[in-house]
Design a protein around this motif. Structure first.
Motif, PDB file in Angstrom:
ATOM      1  N   ALA A  80       0.840  -1.202   0.000  1.00 20.02           N
ATOM      2  CA  ALA A  80       0.000   0.000   0.000  1.00 20.02           C
ATOM      3  C   ALA A  80       0.873   1.248   0.000  1.00 20.02           C
ATOM      4  CB  ALA A  80      -0.913   0.006   1.220  1.00 20.02           C
ATOM      5  N   ILE A  81       0.288   2.355  -0.455  1.00 21.07           N
ATOM      6  CA  ILE A  81       0.966   3.650  -0.443  1.00 21.07           C
ATOM      7  C   ILE A  81      -0.044   4.691   0.014  1.00 21.07           C
ATOM      8  CG2 ILE A  81       2.069   5.440  -1.838  1.00 21.07           C
ATOM      9  CD1 ILE A  81       3.039   3.236  -3.705  1.00 21.07           C
ATOM     10  N   GLY A  82       0.339   5.542   0.968  1.00 18.64           N
ATOM     11  CA  GLY A  82      -0.524   6.628   1.400  1.00 18.64           C
ATOM     12  C   GLY A  82      -0.604   6.753   2.905  1.00 18.64           C
ATOM     13  N   PRO A  83      -1.363   7.767   3.366  1.00 15.59           N
ATOM     14  CA  PRO A  83      -1.541   7.946   4.800  1.00 15.59           C
ATOM     15  C   PRO A  83      -2.362   6.796   5.369  1.00 15.59           C
ATOM     16  CG  PRO A  83      -2.853   9.550   3.578  1.00 15.59           C
ATOM     17  CD  PRO A  83      -2.043   8.796   2.585  1.00 15.59           C
ATOM     18  N   VAL A  84      -2.114   6.469   6.639  1.00 19.54           N
ATOM     19  CA  VAL A  84      -2.732   5.331   7.315  1.00 19.54           C
ATOM     20  C   VAL A  84      -3.510   5.823   8.533  1.00 19.54           C
ATOM     21  CG1 VAL A  84      -2.230   3.187   8.576  1.00 19.54           C
ATOM     22  CG2 VAL A  84      -0.926   3.758   6.517  1.00 19.54           C
ATOM     23  N   ARG A 137       6.549  -1.610   5.888  1.00 19.29           N
ATOM     24  CA  ARG A 137       6.532  -1.018   7.229  1.00 19.29           C
ATOM     25  C   ARG A 137       5.590   0.174   7.254  1.00 19.29           C
ATOM     26  NH1 ARG A 137      11.233   1.920  10.490  1.00 19.29           N
ATOM     27  NH2 ARG A 137      10.007   2.371  12.337  1.00 19.29           N
ATOM     28  N   VAL A 138       4.776   0.242   8.299  1.00 18.73           N
ATOM     29  CA  VAL A 138       3.917   1.405   8.528  1.00 18.73           C
ATOM     30  C   VAL A 138       4.766   2.384   9.345  1.00 18.73           C
ATOM     31  CG1 VAL A 138       1.768   2.261   9.523  1.00 18.73           C
ATOM     32  CG2 VAL A 138       1.854  -0.049   8.535  1.00 18.73           C
ATOM     33  N   LYS A 139       5.198   3.449   8.675  1.00 16.48           N
ATOM     34  CA  LYS A 139       6.051   4.420   9.349  1.00 16.48           C
ATOM     35  C   LYS A 139       5.226   5.237  10.346  1.00 16.48           C
ATOM     36  CE  LYS A 139       8.944   3.676   5.741  1.00 16.48           C
ATOM     37  NZ  LYS A 139       8.640   2.763   4.669  1.00 16.48           N
ATOM     38  N   ASN A 140       5.881   5.696  11.419  1.00 16.78           N
ATOM     39  CA  ASN A 140       5.263   6.483  12.489  1.00 16.78           C
ATOM     40  C   ASN A 140       4.207   5.696  13.263  1.00 16.78           C
ATOM     41  OD1 ASN A 140       6.914   8.579  11.742  1.00 16.78           O
ATOM     42  ND2 ASN A 140       5.325   9.673  10.631  1.00 16.78           N
ATOM     43  N   ALA A 141       4.388   4.376  13.333  1.00 14.67           N
ATOM     44  CA  ALA A 141       3.525   3.514  14.144  1.00 14.67           C
ATOM     45  C   ALA A 141       4.416   2.510  14.869  1.00 14.67           C
ATOM     46  CB  ALA A 141       2.515   2.788  13.269  1.00 14.67           C
ATOM     47  N   LYS A 142       4.097   2.273  16.133  1.00 14.97           N
ATOM     48  CA  LYS A 142       4.893   1.358  16.957  1.00 14.97           C
ATOM     49  C   LYS A 142       3.965   0.633  17.899  1.00 14.97           C
ATOM     50  CE  LYS A 142       8.126   1.988  20.758  1.00 14.97           C
ATOM     51  NZ  LYS A 142       7.413   1.968  21.920  1.00 14.97           N
ATOM     52  N   GLU A 156      -2.369  -2.370  21.547  1.00 16.83           N
ATOM     53  CA  GLU A 156      -2.238  -0.921  21.625  1.00 16.83           C
ATOM     54  C   GLU A 156      -1.068  -0.493  20.739  1.00 16.83           C
ATOM     55  OE1 GLU A 156      -1.576  -0.335  25.813  1.00 16.83           O
ATOM     56  OE2 GLU A 156      -3.711  -0.505  26.269  1.00 16.83           O
ATOM     57  N   PHE A 157      -1.233   0.671  20.105  1.00 17.00           N
ATOM     58  CA  PHE A 157      -0.210   1.208  19.215  1.00 17.00           C
ATOM     59  C   PHE A 157      -0.030   2.689  19.507  1.00 17.00           C
ATOM     60  CE2 PHE A 157      -2.061  -2.414  17.166  1.00 17.00           C
ATOM     61  CZ  PHE A 157      -0.975  -3.080  16.634  1.00 17.00           C
ATOM     62  N   GLU A 158       1.189   3.173  19.336  1.00 16.81           N
ATOM     63  CA  GLU A 158       1.470   4.602  19.386  1.00 16.81           C
ATOM     64  C   GLU A 158       1.609   5.051  17.941  1.00 16.81           C
ATOM     65  OE1 GLU A 158       5.001   4.697  21.731  1.00 16.81           O
ATOM     66  OE2 GLU A 158       3.941   4.102  23.545  1.00 16.81           O
ATOM     67  N   ILE A 159       0.730   5.977  17.510  1.00 15.76           N
ATOM     68  CA  ILE A 159       0.773   6.421  16.121  1.00 15.76           C
ATOM     69  C   ILE A 159       0.887   7.942  16.052  1.00 15.76           C
ATOM     70  CG2 ILE A 159      -0.487   4.401  15.281  1.00 15.76           C
ATOM     71  CD1 ILE A 159      -2.988   6.134  15.039  1.00 15.76           C
ATOM     72  N   SER A 160       1.545   8.412  15.011  1.00 15.94           N
ATOM     73  CA  SER A 160       1.700   9.843  14.779  1.00 15.94           C
ATOM     74  C   SER A 160       1.633  10.077  13.274  1.00 15.94           C
ATOM     75  CB  SER A 160       3.019  10.348  15.355  1.00 15.94           C
ATOM     76  OG  SER A 160       3.169  11.730  15.100  1.00 15.94           O
ATOM     77  N   ARG A 161       0.414  10.209  12.762  1.00 12.80           N
ATOM     78  CA  ARG A 161       0.173  10.384  11.328  1.00 12.80           C
ATOM     79  C   ARG A 161       0.941   9.326  10.517  1.00 12.80           C
ATOM     80  NH1 ARG A 161      -2.260  15.926  10.064  1.00 12.80           N
ATOM     81  NH2 ARG A 161      -3.100  16.426  12.107  1.00 12.80           N
ATOM     82  N   PRO A 162       0.638   8.040  10.763  1.00 12.35           N
ATOM     83  CA  PRO A 162       1.356   6.977  10.068  1.00 12.35           C
ATOM     84  C   PRO A 162       1.115   6.999   8.561  1.00 12.35           C
ATOM     85  CG  PRO A 162      -0.523   6.085  11.256  1.00 12.35           C
ATOM     86  CD  PRO A 162      -0.420   7.537  11.630  1.00 12.35           C
ATOM     87  N   PHE A 163       2.066   6.365   7.825  1.00 11.70           N
ATOM     88  CA  PHE A 163       1.938   6.302   6.367  1.00 11.70           C
ATOM     89  C   PHE A 163       2.701   5.112   5.832  1.00 11.70           C
ATOM     90  CE2 PHE A 163       5.793   8.596   7.216  1.00 11.70           C
ATOM     91  CZ  PHE A 163       6.683   8.208   6.208  1.00 11.70           C
ATOM     92  N   MET A 164       2.365   4.739   4.605  1.00 11.14           N
ATOM     93  CA  MET A 164       3.057   3.671   3.870  1.00 11.14           C
ATOM     94  C   MET A 164       3.617   4.286   2.601  1.00 11.14           C
ATOM     95  SD  MET A 164       2.563   0.371   5.070  1.00 11.14           S
ATOM     96  CE  MET A 164       2.527  -0.608   3.586  1.00 11.14           C
ATOM     97  N   ASP A 165       4.853   3.932   2.243  1.00  9.29           N
ATOM     98  CA  ASP A 165       5.409   4.446   0.988  1.00  9.29           C
ATOM     99  C   ASP A 165       5.950   3.337   0.100  1.00  9.29           C
ATOM    100  OD1 ASP A 165       7.758   3.748   2.259  1.00  9.29           O
ATOM    101  OD2 ASP A 165       8.504   5.794   2.416  1.00  9.29           O
TER     102      ASP A 165
END
Length: 170
Positions: A80-84, A137-142, A156-165
């Motif tokens: 996938a590509i785009g904001p998550v 990898r879903v960036k900005n997600a942990k 539970e996840f910590e997210i900060s405007r995650p995205f896929m590229d």
């Protein structure tokens, strides 16, 4: 989760709601698609949420990518590509609802997901895992817990405007 909107805008639907399309004043939804608000939960703290169109098979906690042109969603999948974002309700096709884009989120994951792990898209649409897959990898997600917290197939996840590229770096 009982998120209560903080953004000073009266009339927003509850965070855990999903609404069918309606027609009124030339609009297909009572709120603007793409609206972003802040809300607070007594357990999970402050989060940000975006108002989006649903897609078939969306469940509470589903991970989606969304299109900023029309604010439609697609269940997250490999390549996938785009904001998550993470669905706050079972917002299926022809419905609209809130999706979390920052803060402590509760999302669907596959068996064996561990605490503090990186997050990766999987072949199971709408779920994530910690198995390393190059480009997914879903960036900005942990991960912020192991699977089963708070229950079942959720973590539970910590997210900060995650995205896929779809980058090749894991």
């Amino acid at each position: 989760m009982a998120y209560v909107p903080q953004t000073p805008n009266l009339g927003f639907p509850p965070i855990a709601s999903h609404l069918a399309a309606f027609s009124g004043a030339g609009r297909s939804t009572p709120w603007k698609l793409g609206d972003i608000i802040r809300a607070v939960d007594p357990t999970y703290g402050v989060g940000e949420f975006i108002y989006l169109k649903g897609v078939a098979s969306t469940a509470i906690g589903s991970w989606v990518t969304y299109n900023a042109d029309d604010f439609s969603t697609t269940l997250l999948a490999a390549n996938a590509i785009g904001p998550v974002a993470v669905a706050m309700a079972a917002t299926v096709a022809n419905e609209f609802g809130w999706y979390q884009i920052s803060g402590k989120a509760i999302g669907l994951c596959l068996a064996g997901f561990v605490d503090d792990a990186n997050v990766y898209a999987t072949a199971t649409a709408g779920s994530v895992d910690d198995a390393v897959v190059a480009g997914d990898r879903v960036k900005n997600a942990k991960g912020a817990s192991a699977i089963g917290v708070p229950s079942g197939s959720f973590a539970e996840f910590e997210i900060s405007r995650p995205f896929m590229d779809d980058g090749l770096a894991a």
